[in-house]
Design a protein around this motif. Structure first.
Motif, PDB file in Angstrom:
ATOM      1  N   UNK A   1      14.448 -28.144 -11.785  1.00 37.85           N
ATOM      2  CA  UNK A   1      13.937 -29.488 -11.517  1.00 37.85           C
ATOM      3  C   UNK A   1      12.469 -29.434 -11.116  1.00 37.85           C
ATOM      4  N   UNK A   2      12.046 -28.327 -10.484  1.00 36.43           N
ATOM      5  CA  UNK A   2      10.622 -28.189 -10.168  1.00 36.43           C
ATOM      6  C   UNK A   2       9.827 -28.093 -11.472  1.00 36.43           C
ATOM      7  N   UNK A   3      10.354 -27.333 -12.434  1.00 34.35           N
ATOM      8  CA  UNK A   3       9.656 -27.219 -13.714  1.00 34.35           C
ATOM      9  C   UNK A   3       9.678 -28.547 -14.466  1.00 34.35           C
TER      10      UNK A   3
ATOM     11  N   UNK B   1       7.373 -32.486 -17.207  1.00 40.45           N
ATOM     12  CA  UNK B   1       7.784 -33.715 -17.890  1.00 40.45           C
ATOM     13  C   UNK B   1       7.523 -34.996 -17.111  1.00 40.45           C
ATOM     14  N   UNK B   2       7.597 -34.944 -15.796  1.00 39.89           N
ATOM     15  CA  UNK B   2       7.361 -36.162 -15.015  1.00 39.89           C
ATOM     16  C   UNK B   2       5.883 -36.534 -15.123  1.00 39.89           C
ATOM     17  N   UNK B   3       5.594 -37.820 -15.289  1.00 36.30           N
ATOM     18  CA  UNK B   3       4.198 -38.256 -15.355  1.00 36.30           C
ATOM     19  C   UNK B   3       3.468 -37.890 -14.072  1.00 36.30           C
ATOM     20  N   UNK B   4       2.421 -37.131 -14.188  1.00 40.21           N
ATOM     21  CA  UNK B   4       1.642 -36.659 -13.041  1.00 40.21           C
ATOM     22  C   UNK B   4       2.524 -35.958 -12.000  1.00 40.21           C
ATOM     23  N   UNK B   5       3.646 -35.420 -12.456  1.00 41.15           N
ATOM     24  CA  UNK B   5       4.505 -34.667 -11.550  1.00 41.15           C
ATOM     25  C   UNK B   5       3.776 -33.440 -11.029  1.00 41.15           C
ATOM     26  N   UNK B   6       3.004 -32.812 -11.912  1.00 42.11           N
ATOM     27  CA  UNK B   6       2.239 -31.614 -11.486  1.00 42.11           C
ATOM     28  C   UNK B   6       1.296 -31.977 -10.354  1.00 42.11           C
ATOM     29  N   UNK B   7       0.723 -33.190 -10.422  1.00 45.38           N
ATOM     30  CA  UNK B   7      -0.210 -33.599  -9.371  1.00 45.38           C
ATOM     31  C   UNK B   7       0.538 -33.791  -8.052  1.00 45.38           C
ATOM     32  N   UNK B   8       1.693 -34.440  -8.121  1.00 40.55           N
ATOM     33  CA  UNK B   8       2.499 -34.647  -6.911  1.00 40.55           C
ATOM     34  C   UNK B   8       2.876 -33.313  -6.289  1.00 40.55           C
ATOM     35  N   UNK B   9       3.346 -32.403  -7.142  1.00 45.46           N
ATOM     36  CA  UNK B   9       3.846 -31.138  -6.613  1.00 45.46           C
ATOM     37  C   UNK B   9       2.707 -30.290  -6.045  1.00 45.46           C
ATOM     38  N   UNK B  10       1.588 -30.233  -6.755  1.00 49.34           N
ATOM     39  CA  UNK B  10       0.472 -29.437  -6.247  1.00 49.34           C
ATOM     40  C   UNK B  10      -0.132 -30.076  -4.995  1.00 49.34           C
TER      41      UNK B  10
END
Lengths: 419, 213
Positions: free
Chosen positions: A70-72, A77-86
């Motif tokens: 789910x982290x990957x 895949x989540x819109x701007x998910x990378x931004x949220x996670x980072x």
């Protein structure tokens, strides 16, 4: 019309008087340096973490077979998910950095001293809550370091007398770190920030009762205080700009520098990583844990090392007001302490060898020594400074403080005679 | 307190100086579509028969800009949305190598040294004097010398293999973080905005504080 609305509210809720008391009329020393920005920054980081965390929780799965994926999913895949996670992962480090600077400022300027002991202790409570929250959040990606870090740290509770093993099982919800551990850590990781918000309110109530300390270490005359708003709101916002620049450099250009590579491997209970390291903000305490050869001793030493800060108001009994400003020896002690923290951090980071073990043990002794020797060193320092001569403002303050102590004592004695 | 800042800055610099056990060959990965497409092709030929890339779908490859016909050839009758799973079952892999080959989606992020690690690892194969295949970067490896660097003798062939390794590592770097380029592009805008904002806040701050006598 707005005036009427505010009047309507004020008859039912102290809005105007609250704003006046806490912002527009709240007296703040005008000589505060930028080191006083970090409390505000900690509040901002807390909000950032809560907001990014809530959105991450919408896409995260707390299940050992799904969480790593789910982290990957969030990253790809989540819109701007990378931004949220980072932002959230970098935010954890930013939070500790800001809090450490905030604490270092308090230690340097002696802001923990009377009448600010309760302010300092509520801050100590906040530090413990922050550490617990960060520790539980680190398990959630379910990487190798997450798993083994949680295993090592929950194992420490074996040191509890009589119920050690039961406590470990109770904490994990299982014999090993597993699904039960992950789900409860997730639930608590979501809960704790709101407890932190409550504790921050208490911290602020204490602050607004005793008001901010200031770099001179002397209580200022009324003319040297200025209202918090607009002077410090704008100063805090300017500082926030700088903070966000540094934060964005990490979020956008160096996001992986703060993530241990091994945590990009899914947790594998059958394979221990070559060497288990905690996040950087726990390294000095981890080094202290490893420096004591005995488990119980190590756990006690590590717990004490975090709690030592709370004893500062008792340990530092110098009559010289403020912190390092008028106290050259205290200043040296402060820098040696920081150096010692860095040495401990290094020892915590490297795999243990005989050499680093020895360095770690010496550094651990220095760590506790720099707290426990304060009463003796500050006594000698005080005598030396008084002999050498102090600025008149400081002497006046010392005399007035001595007077209040004397009066309190007299009142106490009189009450005793009456009884 | 200013000394504190200096100490912290020095500390940050020293982190990079901590030594790795085996010196790694530094590689500058490419971020252009041509190299990454070439890397994808090499990976499909040299690695994909055993290794999976479960976080990458065929659709992602096409979306990135790899030739659709090539992707169609690779996926065969698999759906566009299916991930790049291996052609080798775990049981077969266990029988052949005694280990299930690791998924490569995050390989570049999962090792100290990142892309340089994977690059050095691929090129570290050599034959010992007794004729045994060795890899000093990861001595316990079960993987055969996929690129054939150990048996390459003439310089041209070695350069060709080094280029291939770099292409593959470039692809893997993309695969580990497909939003990397987008993130950096956005980062420049965010930093630019914040610098302007902070400068303006500085002037407002001076103006407000200027009211004080």
């Amino acid at each position: 019309m707005p005036g009427r609305i505010i009047k309507w509210i004020d008859q039912r809720f102290p809005l105007t008087s609250f704003v006046k008391h806490e912002l527009t009329d709240y007296p703040t020393p005008r000589n505060l340096s930028y080191w006083w920005n970090f409390g505000f920054l900690a509040g901002v980081v807390l909000m950032l973490q809560v907001v990014t965390g809530i959105f991450l929780a919408m896409h995260y799965r707390a299940d050992i077979s799904l969480s790593f994926d789910s982290i990957q999913h969030i990253m790809r895949e989540v819109n701007y998910g990378w931004l949220l996670r980072y932002m959230h992962a970098t935010g954890a480090s930013a939070f500790f950095f800001v809090i450490f600077v905030h604490m270092a400022r308090t230690l340097y300027y002696g802001s923990y001293r009377a009448p600010r002991e309760l302010l300092w202790w509520t801050g100590q409570g906040l530090l413990l809550l922050l550490m617990a929250t960060a520790f539980m959040g680190y398990l959630l990606p379910w990487g190798q370091m997450s798993y083994w870090g949680a295993t090592v740290i929950t194992n420490l509770f074996q040191a509890t007398p009589f119920f050690g093993d039961q406590i470990v099982i109770w904490l994990r919800g299982d014999y090993t770190v597993g699904d039960a551990t992950l789900t409860r850590f997730f639930a608590l990781h979501y809960l704790f920030p709101f407890i932190i918000i409550g504790a921050v309110v208490i911290h602020l109530v204490a602050l607004h009762t005793v008001k901010s300390s200031n770099p001179s270490g002397i209580d200022l005359a009324a003319k040297d205080n200025i209202p918090f708003h607009p002077y410090f709101t704008i100063k805090d916002l300017y500082g926030l700009g700088w903070f966000l620049i540094v934060y964005s450099v990490f979020v956008f250009f160096l996001p992986d520098s703060l993530i241990e590579p091994a945590n990009n491997i899914p947790a594998n209970p059958m394979q221990t990583p070559n060497h288990i390291v905690p996040e950087w903000y726990f390294l000095p305490f981890y080094a202290i844990l490893r420096s004591v050869p005995n488990l119980v001793g190590g756990v006690v030493a590590m717990g004490l090392s975090v709690m030592m800060f709370a004893f500062m108001p008792f340990l530092d009994r110098s009559r010289i007001p403020g912190g390092a400003h008028y106290r050259p020896i205290f200043k040296i002690q402060f820098y040696l302490f920081l150096l010692d923290m860095l040495v401990l951090g290094y020892v915590g980071y490297t795999p243990p060898t005989n050499q680093t073990l020895l360095i770690g043990q010496i550094a651990t002794l220095c760590y506790f020594g720099s707290f426990l020797l304060i009463p003796f060193i500050s006594r000698i320092e005080e005598r030396w400074l008084v002999r050498r001569g102090l600025p008149p403002a400081v002497i006046a303050l010392m005399e007035s403080e001595a007077l209040t102590i004397e009066q309190r004592r007299l009142k106490h004695r009189r009450r005793g005679e009456q009884a | 307190m200013n000394a504190l800042v200096k100490v912290l800055v020095l500390c940050c610099f020293s982190i990079g100086a901590w030594a790795n056990e085996v010196p790694l060959e530094k590689v500058n990965v490419a971020t252009d579509a041509v190299t990454i497409s070439r890397g994808a092709e090499d990976l499909m030929n040299d690695c994909h028969s055993c290794h999976t890339l479960k976080y990458i779908r065929y659709r992602d490859l096409v979306a990135f800009g790899i030739d659709k016909q090539k992707v169609d050839a690779w996926r065969g009758d698999q759906a566009m949305d299916s991930p790049l799973l291996g052609q080798f079952s775990d049981a077969d892999a266990m029988q052949s190598f005694g280990i299930v080959p690791p998924d490569l989606s995050l390989m570049v992020k999962a090792r100290d040294g990142g892309s340089s690690y994977v690059y050095s690892y691929l090129l570290a194969y050599h034959n010992s004097p007794d004729g045994v295949l060795e890899n000093p970067v990861y001595p316990a490896t079960k993987m055969p010398d996929a690129l054939g660097i150990a048996s390459a003798t003439d310089a041209a062939q070695r350069t060709e293999i080094q280029g291939r390794a770099r292409d593959i590592v470039s692809f893997l770097t993309w695969a580990a973080d497909p939003h990397d380029a987008e993130r950096k592009r956005l980062g420049y805008y965010v930093l630019g905005y914040l610098i302007v904002l902070t400068t303006l806040l500085y002037f407002v701050k001076n103006q407000i504080w200027g009211r004080l006598k």
